[in-house]
Scaffold this active site. Structure first.
Site, mmCIF file in Angstrom:
data_model
loop_
_atom_site.group_PDB
_atom_site.id
_atom_site.type_symbol
_atom_site.label_atom_id
_atom_site.label_comp_id
_atom_site.label_asym_id
_atom_site.label_seq_id
_atom_site.Cartn_x
_atom_site.Cartn_y
_atom_site.Cartn_z
ATOM 1 N N ARG A 175 8.779 11.632 -26.619
ATOM 2 C CA ARG A 175 7.530 11.948 -27.330
ATOM 3 C C ARG A 175 6.423 10.987 -26.892
ATOM 4 N NH1 ARG A 175 11.780 12.343 -31.292
ATOM 5 N NH2 ARG A 175 12.002 14.493 -31.970
ATOM 6 N N ASP A 234 13.175 14.783 -39.170
ATOM 7 C CA ASP A 234 14.376 13.995 -38.803
ATOM 8 C C ASP A 234 15.282 13.826 -40.034
ATOM 9 O OD1 ASP A 234 12.936 12.289 -36.204
ATOM 10 O OD2 ASP A 234 11.735 13.173 -37.793
ATOM 11 N N ARG A 249 17.192 16.931 -40.681
ATOM 12 C CA ARG A 249 18.310 17.039 -39.714
ATOM 13 C C ARG A 249 19.465 16.128 -40.153
ATOM 14 N NH1 ARG A 249 14.168 16.844 -34.589
ATOM 15 N NH2 ARG A 249 13.933 19.092 -34.365
ATOM 16 N N HIS A 267 8.918 8.625 -35.649
ATOM 17 C CA HIS A 267 9.496 9.942 -35.365
ATOM 18 C C HIS A 267 9.762 9.919 -33.858
ATOM 19 C CE1 HIS A 267 10.120 14.208 -34.904
ATOM 20 N NE2 HIS A 267 9.035 14.358 -34.193
HETATM 21 P P1 NAD Z 1 2.666 24.668 -27.516
HETATM 22 O O1 NAD Z 1 2.371 24.320 -26.095
HETATM 23 O O2 NAD Z 1 3.478 25.877 -27.795
HETATM 24 O O3 NAD Z 1 1.295 24.801 -28.344
HETATM 25 C C1 NAD Z 1 0.260 23.901 -28.244
HETATM 26 C C2 NAD Z 1 -1.026 24.713 -28.431
HETATM 27 O O4 NAD Z 1 -2.124 23.800 -28.501
HETATM 28 C C3 NAD Z 1 -1.309 25.687 -27.281
HETATM 29 O O5 NAD Z 1 -1.430 27.012 -27.792
HETATM 30 C C4 NAD Z 1 -2.617 25.173 -26.710
HETATM 31 O O6 NAD Z 1 -3.461 26.197 -26.232
HETATM 32 C C5 NAD Z 1 -3.219 24.459 -27.915
HETATM 33 N N1 NAD Z 1 -4.250 23.489 -27.569
HETATM 34 C C6 NAD Z 1 -4.263 22.570 -26.568
HETATM 35 N N2 NAD Z 1 -5.403 21.860 -26.617
HETATM 36 C C7 NAD Z 1 -6.121 22.315 -27.649
HETATM 37 C C8 NAD Z 1 -7.377 21.967 -28.213
HETATM 38 N N3 NAD Z 1 -8.138 20.994 -27.705
HETATM 39 N N4 NAD Z 1 -7.811 22.649 -29.288
HETATM 40 C C9 NAD Z 1 -7.052 23.642 -29.832
HETATM 41 N N5 NAD Z 1 -5.849 24.017 -29.339
HETATM 42 C C10 NAD Z 1 -5.397 23.371 -28.272
HETATM 43 O O7 NAD Z 1 3.358 23.371 -28.158
HETATM 44 P P2 NAD Z 1 4.199 23.331 -29.520
HETATM 45 O O8 NAD Z 1 5.635 23.553 -29.211
HETATM 46 O O9 NAD Z 1 3.521 24.185 -30.517
HETATM 47 O O10 NAD Z 1 4.040 21.782 -29.902
HETATM 48 C C11 NAD Z 1 2.808 21.294 -30.328
HETATM 49 C C12 NAD Z 1 2.904 19.791 -30.608
HETATM 50 O O11 NAD Z 1 3.731 19.578 -31.760
HETATM 51 C C13 NAD Z 1 3.543 18.974 -29.481
HETATM 52 O O12 NAD Z 1 2.858 17.737 -29.328
HETATM 53 C C14 NAD Z 1 4.962 18.754 -29.976
HETATM 54 O O13 NAD Z 1 5.564 17.635 -29.378
HETATM 55 C C15 NAD Z 1 4.686 18.570 -31.453
HETATM 56 N N6 NAD Z 1 5.846 18.700 -32.332
HETATM 57 C C16 NAD Z 1 5.912 17.797 -33.358
HETATM 58 C C17 NAD Z 1 6.982 17.841 -34.236
HETATM 59 C C18 NAD Z 1 7.049 16.818 -35.344
HETATM 60 O O14 NAD Z 1 8.067 16.719 -36.044
HETATM 61 N N7 NAD Z 1 6.003 16.047 -35.558
HETATM 62 C C19 NAD Z 1 7.988 18.812 -34.083
HETATM 63 C C20 NAD Z 1 7.857 19.727 -33.060
HETATM 64 C C21 NAD Z 1 6.779 19.655 -32.169
#
Ligand code: NAD
Length: 338
Positions: free
Chosen positions: A113, A173, A176, A200
Protein backbone atom coordinates in the site's frame (compact mmCIF):
# COMPACT_ATOMS: atom_id res chain seq x y z
CA UNK A 1 -46.66 17.41 40.33
CA UNK A 2 -44.77 20.26 38.67
CA UNK A 3 -41.59 18.19 38.98
CA UNK A 4 -43.28 15.18 37.29
CA UNK A 5 -44.55 17.42 34.46
CA UNK A 6 -41.17 18.94 33.82
CA UNK A 7 -39.57 15.48 33.92
CA UNK A 8 -41.93 14.27 31.17
CA UNK A 9 -41.37 17.49 29.20
CA UNK A 10 -37.63 16.84 29.34
CA UNK A 11 -38.07 13.20 28.23
CA UNK A 12 -40.25 14.30 25.29
CA UNK A 13 -37.69 16.99 24.35
CA UNK A 14 -34.83 14.49 24.47
CA UNK A 15 -36.78 11.94 22.43
CA UNK A 16 -37.68 14.54 19.82
CA UNK A 17 -34.02 15.67 19.63
CA UNK A 18 -33.06 12.07 19.03
CA UNK A 19 -35.89 11.72 16.53
CA UNK A 20 -34.57 14.75 14.61
CA UNK A 21 -31.15 13.12 14.36
CA UNK A 22 -32.61 9.83 13.21
CA UNK A 23 -35.10 11.39 10.79
CA UNK A 24 -32.58 13.81 9.35
CA UNK A 25 -30.36 10.85 8.47
CA UNK A 26 -32.90 10.03 5.78
CA UNK A 27 -32.18 13.30 3.99
CA UNK A 28 -28.42 12.95 4.15
CA UNK A 29 -26.10 13.04 1.19
CA UNK A 30 -23.01 10.93 0.65
CA UNK A 31 -20.53 11.85 -2.08
CA UNK A 32 -18.23 9.04 -3.22
CA UNK A 33 -15.08 10.07 -5.05
CA UNK A 34 -13.86 7.42 -7.47
CA UNK A 35 -16.34 5.05 -9.11
CA UNK A 36 -13.90 2.14 -9.36
CA UNK A 37 -14.24 -1.25 -7.67
CA UNK A 38 -14.26 0.22 -4.16
CA UNK A 39 -16.30 3.38 -4.80
CA UNK A 40 -19.03 1.59 -6.74
CA UNK A 41 -19.28 -1.17 -4.11
CA UNK A 42 -19.54 1.38 -1.29
CA UNK A 43 -22.43 2.98 -3.22
CA UNK A 44 -24.06 -0.45 -3.66
CA UNK A 45 -23.69 -1.36 0.04
CA UNK A 46 -25.04 2.05 1.12
CA UNK A 47 -27.96 1.77 -1.26
CA UNK A 48 -28.95 -1.70 -0.03
CA UNK A 49 -28.71 -0.61 3.61
CA UNK A 50 -30.54 2.67 3.01
CA UNK A 51 -27.70 4.64 4.57
CA UNK A 52 -28.52 7.95 2.83
CA UNK A 53 -31.27 9.50 0.77
CA UNK A 54 -28.79 10.89 -1.77
CA UNK A 55 -25.69 9.17 -3.12
CA UNK A 56 -23.47 11.05 -5.56
CA UNK A 57 -20.54 9.46 -7.41
CA UNK A 58 -17.76 11.53 -8.93
CA UNK A 59 -15.03 10.15 -11.20
CA UNK A 60 -12.77 11.69 -13.84
CA UNK A 61 -13.79 8.91 -16.25
CA UNK A 62 -17.28 9.90 -17.37
CA UNK A 63 -18.17 6.65 -19.17
CA UNK A 64 -17.30 4.65 -16.03
CA UNK A 65 -19.28 6.80 -13.57
CA UNK A 66 -22.28 7.01 -15.93
CA UNK A 67 -22.35 3.22 -16.36
CA UNK A 68 -22.09 2.51 -12.62
CA UNK A 69 -24.86 5.00 -11.80
CA UNK A 70 -27.14 3.54 -14.48
CA UNK A 71 -26.61 0.02 -13.16
CA UNK A 72 -27.21 1.10 -9.54
CA UNK A 73 -30.36 3.03 -10.47
CA UNK A 74 -31.79 -0.05 -12.18
CA UNK A 75 -31.77 -1.78 -8.78
CA UNK A 76 -33.60 1.01 -6.94
CA UNK A 77 -36.93 -0.78 -7.05
CA UNK A 78 -35.59 -3.43 -4.68
CA UNK A 79 -34.06 -1.24 -1.96
CA UNK A 80 -35.02 1.75 0.21
CA UNK A 81 -35.76 4.71 -2.11
CA UNK A 82 -32.81 7.00 -2.75
CA UNK A 83 -31.43 9.32 -5.41
CA UNK A 84 -28.24 8.09 -7.10
CA UNK A 85 -26.41 10.47 -9.40
CA UNK A 86 -22.99 10.60 -10.99
CA UNK A 87 -20.80 12.99 -12.92
CA UNK A 88 -17.27 13.89 -13.96
CA UNK A 89 -18.02 17.37 -12.57
CA UNK A 90 -17.14 17.79 -8.91
CA UNK A 91 -20.25 19.99 -8.46
CA UNK A 92 -22.21 16.71 -8.08
CA UNK A 93 -20.78 16.57 -4.54
CA UNK A 94 -22.37 19.91 -3.54
CA UNK A 95 -23.41 20.11 0.11
CA UNK A 96 -22.60 16.46 0.85
CA UNK A 97 -22.73 15.54 4.54
CA UNK A 98 -19.96 13.00 4.11
CA UNK A 99 -17.38 12.81 1.32
CA UNK A 100 -15.78 9.37 0.90
CA UNK A 101 -12.55 9.34 -1.06
CA UNK A 102 -11.61 6.19 -2.96
CA UNK A 103 -10.00 7.86 -5.99
CA UNK A 104 -6.53 6.83 -6.93
CA UNK A 105 -4.14 4.06 -7.78
CA UNK A 106 -4.68 0.62 -6.31
CA UNK A 107 -2.17 -2.13 -5.48
CA UNK A 108 -0.99 -4.32 -8.31
CA UNK A 109 0.01 -7.88 -7.38
CA UNK A 110 3.22 -7.68 -5.29
CA UNK A 111 2.88 -3.94 -4.54
CA UNK A 112 2.48 -2.71 -0.95
CA UNK A 113 0.00 0.00 0.00
CA UNK A 114 2.91 2.33 0.81
CA UNK A 115 4.01 2.05 -2.86
CA UNK A 116 0.89 4.06 -3.75
CA UNK A 117 1.67 6.97 -1.43
CA UNK A 118 3.26 9.41 -3.91
CA UNK A 119 0.70 9.02 -6.69
CA UNK A 120 -2.31 9.13 -4.38
CA UNK A 121 -0.99 12.10 -2.39
CA UNK A 122 -0.75 14.07 -5.67
CA UNK A 123 -4.37 13.18 -6.52
CA UNK A 124 -5.47 14.37 -3.06
CA UNK A 125 -3.59 17.66 -3.39
CA UNK A 126 -5.61 18.50 -6.53
CA UNK A 127 -8.89 16.96 -5.48
CA UNK A 128 -9.39 18.15 -1.91
CA UNK A 129 -9.49 21.93 -2.50
CA UNK A 130 -12.14 21.37 -5.21
CA UNK A 131 -14.18 19.16 -2.91
CA UNK A 132 -13.89 21.58 -0.02
CA UNK A 133 -15.24 24.38 -2.20
CA UNK A 134 -18.46 22.44 -2.93
CA UNK A 135 -18.82 20.52 0.36
CA UNK A 136 -17.31 22.78 3.04
CA UNK A 137 -19.31 21.33 5.92
CA UNK A 138 -18.77 17.66 5.15
CA UNK A 139 -17.02 15.01 7.15
CA UNK A 140 -14.20 13.56 5.03
CA UNK A 141 -13.71 9.80 5.13
CA UNK A 142 -10.56 8.54 3.41
CA UNK A 143 -10.36 5.03 1.94
CA UNK A 144 -7.62 5.55 -0.68
CA UNK A 145 -4.36 3.81 0.27
CA UNK A 146 -2.06 4.06 2.08
CA UNK A 147 -5.02 5.22 4.10
CA UNK A 148 -3.21 6.45 7.24
CA UNK A 149 -0.79 8.59 5.23
CA UNK A 150 -3.55 9.92 2.95
CA UNK A 151 -5.75 10.75 5.96
CA UNK A 152 -2.96 12.82 7.54
CA UNK A 153 -2.28 14.62 4.26
CA UNK A 154 -6.00 15.28 3.74
CA UNK A 155 -6.19 16.83 7.20
CA UNK A 156 -3.27 19.11 6.46
CA UNK A 157 -4.56 20.12 3.00
CA UNK A 158 -8.11 20.85 4.12
CA UNK A 159 -7.19 22.41 7.48
CA UNK A 160 -10.39 20.87 8.86
CA UNK A 161 -10.57 19.94 12.55
CA UNK A 162 -9.23 16.40 13.15
CA UNK A 163 -12.57 14.83 14.14
CA UNK A 164 -13.95 15.66 10.68
CA UNK A 165 -11.17 13.94 8.71
CA UNK A 166 -10.52 10.26 9.31
CA UNK A 167 -9.73 7.05 7.47
CA UNK A 168 -11.37 3.63 7.23
CA UNK A 169 -8.19 2.42 8.94
CA UNK A 170 -8.23 -1.12 10.26
CA UNK A 171 -12.01 -1.59 10.27
CA UNK A 172 -11.53 -4.00 7.36
CA UNK A 173 -8.45 -5.71 8.87
CA UNK A 174 -10.32 -6.16 12.17
CA UNK A 175 -13.27 -7.77 10.38
CA UNK A 176 -10.86 -10.15 8.63
CA UNK A 177 -9.27 -10.90 12.02
CA UNK A 178 -12.61 -11.56 13.68
CA UNK A 179 -13.74 -13.75 10.79
CA UNK A 180 -10.62 -15.93 10.98
CA UNK A 181 -10.86 -16.33 14.78
CA UNK A 182 -14.56 -17.13 14.53
CA UNK A 183 -13.92 -19.66 11.78
CA UNK A 184 -11.27 -21.51 13.84
CA UNK A 185 -13.42 -21.52 16.99
CA UNK A 186 -16.65 -22.34 15.12
CA UNK A 187 -18.40 -19.25 16.45
CA UNK A 188 -20.49 -16.45 15.00
CA UNK A 189 -18.17 -13.63 13.96
CA UNK A 190 -20.44 -11.13 15.76
CA UNK A 191 -19.50 -12.73 19.10
CA UNK A 192 -15.76 -12.29 18.64
CA UNK A 193 -14.40 -8.96 19.85
CA UNK A 194 -10.88 -8.31 18.65
CA UNK A 195 -9.06 -5.46 16.96
CA UNK A 196 -6.19 -4.89 14.62
CA UNK A 197 -4.53 -1.56 15.47
CA UNK A 198 -1.88 0.68 13.92
CA UNK A 199 -1.26 1.00 10.20
CA UNK A 200 -3.70 -0.42 7.65
CA UNK A 201 -0.73 -2.25 6.19
CA UNK A 202 2.37 -4.25 6.94
CA UNK A 203 3.18 -2.79 10.39
CA UNK A 204 -0.32 -3.37 11.79
CA UNK A 205 -0.65 -5.27 15.07
CA UNK A 206 -3.20 -7.76 16.44
CA UNK A 207 -4.51 -6.85 19.89
CA UNK A 208 -4.64 -10.42 21.22
CA UNK A 209 -4.42 -9.38 24.88
CA UNK A 210 -7.84 -7.68 24.82
CA UNK A 211 -9.56 -10.13 22.42
CA UNK A 212 -12.62 -11.79 23.96
CA UNK A 213 -15.60 -14.03 23.32
CA UNK A 214 -18.48 -13.57 25.78
CA UNK A 215 -16.12 -11.65 28.06
CA UNK A 216 -13.76 -14.66 28.14
CA UNK A 217 -10.25 -13.54 27.21
CA UNK A 218 -9.20 -15.43 24.07
CA UNK A 219 -5.98 -16.64 25.73
CA UNK A 220 -8.19 -18.46 28.29
CA UNK A 221 -10.66 -19.83 25.72
CA UNK A 222 -10.90 -23.65 25.72
CA UNK A 223 -14.39 -24.96 24.98
CA UNK A 224 -15.35 -28.48 23.94
CA UNK A 225 -16.08 -28.68 20.18
CA UNK A 226 -14.90 -25.05 19.82
CA UNK A 227 -11.21 -25.61 20.43
CA UNK A 228 -8.59 -23.18 21.60
CA UNK A 229 -5.99 -21.11 19.84
CA UNK A 230 -2.38 -22.28 19.92
CA UNK A 231 0.52 -19.90 19.34
CA UNK A 232 0.77 -21.37 15.85
CA UNK A 233 -2.94 -20.72 15.21
CA UNK A 234 -2.49 -17.10 16.23
CA UNK A 235 0.52 -16.65 14.00
CA UNK A 236 -1.34 -18.14 11.05
CA UNK A 237 -4.44 -16.04 11.67
CA UNK A 238 -2.47 -12.82 11.79
CA UNK A 239 -0.43 -13.74 8.70
CA UNK A 240 -3.69 -14.39 6.86
CA UNK A 241 -5.07 -11.01 7.94
CA UNK A 242 -1.95 -9.29 6.63
CA UNK A 243 -1.88 -11.16 3.34
CA UNK A 244 -5.65 -11.09 2.72
CA UNK A 245 -5.59 -8.14 0.30
CA UNK A 246 -2.75 -9.68 -1.76
CA UNK A 247 -4.58 -13.00 -1.87
CA UNK A 248 -7.75 -11.35 -3.18
CA UNK A 249 -5.91 -9.04 -5.58
CA UNK A 250 -4.03 -12.03 -7.04
CA UNK A 251 -7.35 -13.75 -7.75
CA UNK A 252 -9.59 -10.90 -8.96
CA UNK A 253 -7.55 -7.71 -9.20
CA UNK A 254 -9.20 -5.73 -6.37
CA UNK A 255 -10.83 -6.06 -2.97
CA UNK A 256 -14.28 -4.53 -2.88
CA UNK A 257 -17.11 -6.33 -1.02
CA UNK A 258 -15.79 -6.27 2.55
CA UNK A 259 -14.42 -2.71 2.24
CA UNK A 260 -17.77 -1.70 0.72
CA UNK A 261 -19.67 -3.07 3.72
CA UNK A 262 -17.13 -1.76 6.24
CA UNK A 263 -17.38 1.75 4.77
CA UNK A 264 -21.18 1.61 4.72
CA UNK A 265 -21.05 0.76 8.43
CA UNK A 266 -18.77 3.72 9.15
CA UNK A 267 -21.08 6.01 7.16
CA UNK A 268 -24.07 4.71 9.09
CA UNK A 269 -22.29 5.40 12.37
CA UNK A 270 -21.77 9.01 11.26
CA UNK A 271 -25.11 9.77 9.63
CA UNK A 272 -27.19 7.99 12.28
CA UNK A 273 -25.10 9.37 15.12
CA UNK A 274 -24.58 5.82 16.37
CA UNK A 275 -21.65 6.33 18.76
CA UNK A 276 -20.28 3.10 17.33
CA UNK A 277 -16.86 1.81 18.38
CA UNK A 278 -14.76 1.35 15.24
CA UNK A 279 -10.99 1.13 14.70
CA UNK A 280 -10.79 4.06 12.26
CA UNK A 281 -7.63 6.00 11.48
CA UNK A 282 -7.56 9.37 13.23
CA UNK A 283 -5.03 11.93 14.38
CA UNK A 284 -3.54 10.78 17.67
CA UNK A 285 -2.75 13.23 20.43
CA UNK A 286 -0.62 11.77 23.20
CA UNK A 287 -2.12 8.30 22.80
CA UNK A 288 0.35 6.22 24.85
CA UNK A 289 2.88 8.89 23.98
CA UNK A 290 2.03 8.86 20.25
CA UNK A 291 1.12 12.20 18.67
CA UNK A 292 0.76 13.88 15.29
CA UNK A 293 0.20 10.79 13.18
CA UNK A 294 -2.96 9.10 11.90
CA UNK A 295 -3.42 5.43 12.72
CA UNK A 296 -6.12 3.11 14.00
CA UNK A 297 -7.16 2.40 17.54
CA UNK A 298 -10.76 1.79 18.63
CA UNK A 299 -12.65 5.11 18.49
CA UNK A 300 -16.18 6.38 19.09
CA UNK A 301 -17.68 7.45 15.76
CA UNK A 302 -20.79 9.63 15.55
CA UNK A 303 -22.27 12.65 13.73
CA UNK A 304 -19.29 14.77 14.72
CA UNK A 305 -16.88 12.25 13.13
CA UNK A 306 -14.31 10.72 15.47
CA UNK A 307 -15.39 11.86 18.91
CA UNK A 308 -12.58 10.21 20.84
CA UNK A 309 -10.03 7.42 20.83
CA UNK A 310 -10.47 4.72 23.48
CA UNK A 311 -7.71 3.74 25.90
CA UNK A 312 -7.73 0.00 25.14
CA UNK A 313 -5.47 -2.10 27.35
CA UNK A 314 -2.22 -3.02 25.60
CA UNK A 315 0.54 -5.35 26.74
CA UNK A 316 4.18 -4.31 26.32
CA UNK A 317 4.53 -6.00 22.90
CA UNK A 318 1.37 -4.40 21.58
CA UNK A 319 2.42 -0.97 22.81
CA UNK A 320 5.84 -1.36 21.18
CA UNK A 321 4.12 -2.55 17.98
CA UNK A 322 1.84 0.49 17.96
CA UNK A 323 4.81 2.82 18.38
CA UNK A 324 6.68 1.08 15.58
CA UNK A 325 3.62 1.38 13.34
CA UNK A 326 3.39 5.10 14.13
CA UNK A 327 7.06 5.53 13.12
CA UNK A 328 6.48 3.69 9.82
CA UNK A 329 3.55 5.94 8.93
CA UNK A 330 5.35 9.08 10.08
CA UNK A 331 8.36 8.26 7.88
CA UNK A 332 6.08 7.87 4.85
CA UNK A 333 4.33 11.17 5.60
CA UNK A 334 7.67 12.96 5.96
CA UNK A 335 8.99 11.48 2.70
CA UNK A 336 6.07 13.20 0.96
CA UNK A 337 7.05 16.56 2.43
CA UNK A 338 4.28 16.87 5.06
P1 NAD B 1 -9.99 1.48 -9.14
O1 NAD B 1 -8.82 1.68 -10.03
O2 NAD B 1 -10.98 0.43 -9.49
O3 NAD B 1 -10.79 2.86 -8.97
C1 NAD B 1 -10.18 4.07 -8.74
C2 NAD B 1 -11.04 5.12 -9.45
O4 NAD B 1 -10.54 6.42 -9.10
C3 NAD B 1 -11.02 5.01 -10.98
O5 NAD B 1 -12.34 4.85 -11.47
C4 NAD B 1 -10.40 6.33 -11.41
O6 NAD B 1 -10.92 6.82 -12.62
C5 NAD B 1 -10.75 7.23 -10.23
N1 NAD B 1 -9.92 8.42 -10.14
C6 NAD B 1 -8.57 8.55 -10.29
N2 NAD B 1 -8.21 9.83 -10.10
C7 NAD B 1 -9.31 10.53 -9.82
C8 NAD B 1 -9.57 11.89 -9.51
N3 NAD B 1 -8.60 12.80 -9.46
N4 NAD B 1 -10.84 12.26 -9.26
C9 NAD B 1 -11.85 11.35 -9.30
N5 NAD B 1 -11.66 10.04 -9.58
C10 NAD B 1 -10.43 9.64 -9.84
O7 NAD B 1 -9.39 1.22 -7.67
P2 NAD B 1 -10.19 0.59 -6.43
O8 NAD B 1 -9.98 -0.89 -6.43
O9 NAD B 1 -11.56 1.14 -6.41
O10 NAD B 1 -9.32 1.18 -5.22
C11 NAD B 1 -9.38 2.53 -4.91
C12 NAD B 1 -8.46 2.85 -3.74
O11 NAD B 1 -8.98 2.25 -2.55
C13 NAD B 1 -7.03 2.31 -3.88
O12 NAD B 1 -6.10 3.26 -3.39
C14 NAD B 1 -7.05 1.06 -3.02
O13 NAD B 1 -5.76 0.70 -2.59
C15 NAD B 1 -7.93 1.55 -1.89
N6 NAD B 1 -8.49 0.51 -1.03
C16 NAD B 1 -8.51 0.80 0.31
C17 NAD B 1 -9.01 -0.13 1.20
C18 NAD B 1 -9.00 0.19 2.67
O14 NAD B 1 -9.29 -0.67 3.51
N7 NAD B 1 -8.69 1.42 3.05
C19 NAD B 1 -9.51 -1.36 0.73
C20 NAD B 1 -9.52 -1.59 -0.63
C21 NAD B 1 -8.98 -0.64 -1.51
Amino acid sequence: MIKVKSFFKEVVRKLSDRHDVIMSSGANKIAIIGAGSVGATIAYACMIRGVAKQIALYDVVKSKVDAEVLDLNHGLQFVPMASIEGSDDVAICKDADVVVITAGAKQKPGQTRMDLAGANAEICKKLLPQLLSVAPNAIYLLVTNPVDVITYIAMKITGLPPPRVFGSGTVLDSSRFRFLIAQRLKLAVQNVHAYIAGEHGDSEIPLWSSATVANIPLHEWAVMHHGKLSVRDRTEIFQNVKSAAQQIIAGKGATNYAIGLATAKILEAVLRDDNRVLPVSSLLKDYRGISDVCLSVPCIVNRSGVETTLPVPLNANEEAGLKNSAETIRAAIKSLGF
